[in-house]
Every structure is written in structure tokens, then in C-alpha cells.
Design an enzyme around this catalytic site. Structure first.
Site, PDB file in Angstrom:
ATOM      1  N   ASP A  11       0.919  -0.493   0.068  1.00 47.01           N
ATOM      2  CA  ASP A  11       0.206   0.120  -0.505  1.00 47.01           C
ATOM      3  C   ASP A  11       1.227   1.055  -0.026  1.00 47.01           C
ATOM      4  O   ASP A  11       2.253   0.493   0.196  1.00 47.01           O
ATOM      5  CB  ASP A  11      -0.864   0.181   1.186  1.00 47.01           C
ATOM      6  CG  ASP A  11      -1.669   1.708   1.864  1.00 47.01           C
ATOM      7  OD1 ASP A  11      -2.792   1.456   0.881  1.00 47.01           O
ATOM      8  OD2 ASP A  11      -1.481   1.943   2.806  1.00 47.01           O
ATOM      9  N   ASP A  13       0.131   5.023   0.955  1.00 54.50           N
ATOM     10  CA  ASP A  13      -0.418   5.913   2.054  1.00 54.50           C
ATOM     11  C   ASP A  13      -0.391   4.741   3.404  1.00 54.50           C
ATOM     12  O   ASP A  13      -0.634   4.132   3.508  1.00 54.50           O
ATOM     13  CB  ASP A  13      -1.695   6.339   2.056  1.00 54.50           C
ATOM     14  CG  ASP A  13      -1.447   7.634   0.556  1.00 54.50           C
ATOM     15  OD1 ASP A  13      -0.859   7.893   0.233  1.00 54.50           O
ATOM     16  OD2 ASP A  13      -3.010   8.033  -0.135  1.00 54.50           O
TER      17      ASP A  13
HETATM   18  P1  B16 Z   1      -6.375  10.029  -3.548  1.00 53.89           P
HETATM   19  P2  B16 Z   1      -3.684   4.073   0.085  1.00 53.89           P
HETATM   20  C1  B16 Z   1      -5.535   5.539  -0.245  1.00 53.89           C
HETATM   21  O1  B16 Z   1      -4.555   5.558  -0.369  1.00 53.89           O
HETATM   22  C2  B16 Z   1      -5.314   6.501   1.087  1.00 53.89           C
HETATM   23  O2  B16 Z   1      -4.780   6.391   2.407  1.00 53.89           O
HETATM   24  C3  B16 Z   1      -6.626   7.378   1.126  1.00 53.89           C
HETATM   25  O3  B16 Z   1      -6.920   7.841   2.347  1.00 53.89           O
HETATM   26  C4  B16 Z   1      -7.456   8.199   0.000  1.00 53.89           C
HETATM   27  O4  B16 Z   1      -8.671   8.108   0.180  1.00 53.89           O
HETATM   28  C5  B16 Z   1      -7.483   7.021  -1.499  1.00 53.89           C
HETATM   29  O5  B16 Z   1      -6.029   6.923  -1.183  1.00 53.89           O
HETATM   30  C6  B16 Z   1      -7.527   7.953  -2.183  1.00 53.89           C
HETATM   31  O6  B16 Z   1      -6.568   8.952  -2.956  1.00 53.89           O
HETATM   32  O7  B16 Z   1      -7.930  11.110  -3.166  1.00 53.89           O
HETATM   33  O8  B16 Z   1      -5.223  10.139  -3.931  1.00 53.89           O
HETATM   34  O9  B16 Z   1      -7.142   9.292  -5.329  1.00 53.89           O
HETATM   35  O10 B16 Z   1      -3.675   4.343   1.502  1.00 53.89           O
HETATM   36  O11 B16 Z   1      -4.354   3.073  -1.096  1.00 53.89           O
HETATM   37  O12 B16 Z   1      -2.211   4.243  -0.649  1.00 53.89           O
HETATM   38 MG    MG Z   2      -3.230   3.365   2.641  1.00 50.53          MG
END
Ligand code: B16
Ligand code: MG
Length: 219
Positions: A11, A13
């Protein structure tokens, strides 16, 4: 019997970089404008959840109903605030030890892919100069369903040619741990043991963590 490791899916984030803090300030600013309270417990719920599902969570919390055009405008505003922070990211924001661990996997012939819900993943990888470390990148631009749907990880395993039960997912979010389990993967939780209690085991971070340690703990 020793666990036979074929591939690892990371993953983004909360596992490779701490962008959760940037999501938090941007969602909180938007929620405040909408008159909806938004705190760290709310942010925890949104980890791994897509942008549109995150907005829907805030609207539900505030019992707000908006038309589609307004929702798109609000998501764009939130994303602009988020991107203003991401644009300034540097490689020193990578979590300690994560690059060394990925390099060890690659040197051993273990496939490495990104499995993130974020549509901004390519920009973040670029800013942190880590994109070339991945054999495959599956992100929010390549999936239809948000975690806990396993699509992002199944596509990652497919791209690497690995079997889910020999593939390890590293996840910091409840929705992501659940997505990995739904896809039949082994899963290492990064963060709080109570929150991520469904993971095979929990890791505080990658500093000093090795492939041998991973195989040992999954065997
Ligand atoms: P974006 P991951 C996720 O990333 C985040 O944890 C989540 O908080 C966010 O809303 C989602 O990506 C979408 O992100 O707005 O940048 O497209 O943890 O799956 O790497
Ligand atoms: Mg994450």
C-alpha cells in the site's frame, strides 16, 4: 513448513509514506467549510478508502445531500489542497527502512508491486523518487472498486504472476487489511495492533526488518 514467498504488495499512504497527515488537513478543511466535525478518528476510517467514498462519509456524517456536480467540485477542492502538500514532498519522507527492504526483496527475485487506492500515487512515487523500485504499479487510476474490495491486490498479483496465498500485502488501513484477506492474501499490518487485529502480524515499521524475518513470522 516455511512460508514460500513469491511477491509483496505495498500500500502507499501509511506504508511507504505518511500522506495520511496531508489527507487529514485537506479533508478537515473541507468538512469545516461544510459545518461537519472531522477528527483523527474520522480520518482513520478514511484510510485506504477512495476519494469519492471519503466525501460520501463526510456528507453522511453531516446528513448532507448534494448533487453530483457539487460533489465533484468539492473533491477537486480537497484534492487541490492535498496536492499543494504532495508537490513539496521529498524522498526523506519515505518511511525508514522501506527502500532497503524493497531492494532486498528484489535482489532475492521476489516480485514487488504497489497496491494503492490513490489516484495521486504516480505523483507521490515520482516526488519520492521510488517509482522504478516497483515491477508493477496498481493505483486508484487502474481500479473500479475501493478497498475492502480486493481488486487492487488481485490486479497486483496478476501483474506479478503470483498466487495470493504466497503473496504478502503490507497495509496500514482496516479497509486494506480486509481487502487483502478478501483476496486470499497474507497480510502484515503497519500500525496499531488493536486497529489492525485481523492482520497475520503487526509491524511498527520497516527499519531493521528483513525478508528472513517476514518468512519466519508467516511460517
Ligand atoms: P486520492 P492508499 C488511499 O491510499 C488513502 O489511504 C486514502 O486516504 C485516500 O482517500 C485514497 O488513497 C484515495 O486517494 O484522493 O489521492 O486518489 O492507502 O490505498 O495508498
Ligand atoms: Mg494506506
Amino acid at each position: 513448513m516455511a512460508f514460500e514467498l513469491q511477491a509483496c504488495l505495498f500500500d502507499l499512504d501509511g506504508v511507504i509514506v505518511d500522506t495520511a497527515k496531508y489527507h487529514f488537513t485537506a479533508w478537515q478543511r473541507l468538512a469545516e467549510e461544510l459545518g461537519v466535525p472531522f477528527d483523527h478518528a474520522d480520518n482513520e476510517q478514511l484510510k485506504g478508502v477512495s476519494r469519492v467514498d471519503s466525501l460520501e462519509y463526510i456528507l453522511r456524517k453531516g446528513s448532507l445531500e448534494l448533487d453530483n456536480d457539487t460533489k465533484v467540485r468539492l473533491m477537486d477542492r480537497k484534492n487541490d489542497w492535498y496536492l499543494a502538500q504532495v508537490e513539496a514532498m521529498q524522498p526523506d519522507e519515505l518511511f525508514p527502512g522501506v527502500v532497503a527492504f524493497i531492494d532486498e526483496l528484489r535482489a532475492a527475485g521476489v516480485g514487488v508491486a504497489l497496491g494503492s487506492s490513490s489516484k495521486n500515487a504516480p505523483l507521490i512515487l515520482d516526488r519520492c523518487r521510488i517509482a522504478d523500485r516497483f515491477d508493477a504499479i496498481i493505483d486508484g487510476n487502474s481500479i473500479t472498486f475501493s478497498k475492502p474490495d480486493p481488486e487492487v491486490f488481485l490486479k497486483g498479483a496478476d501483474a506479478l504472476g503470483s498466487e495470493p496465498d504466497r503473496t504478502v500485502v503490507f497495509e496500514d488501513a482496516v479497509s486494506g487489511v480486509q481487502a487483502a484477506l478478501n483476496g486470499g492474501f497474507r497480510v502484515v499490518g503497519i500500525g496499531d495492533a488493536e486497529t489492525l487485529s485481523q492482520a497475520d502480524f503487526i509491524l511498527d515499521g520497516f527499519d531493521g526488518f528483513t525478508m528472513e524475518g517476514l518468512v519466519d513470522r508467516l511460517s
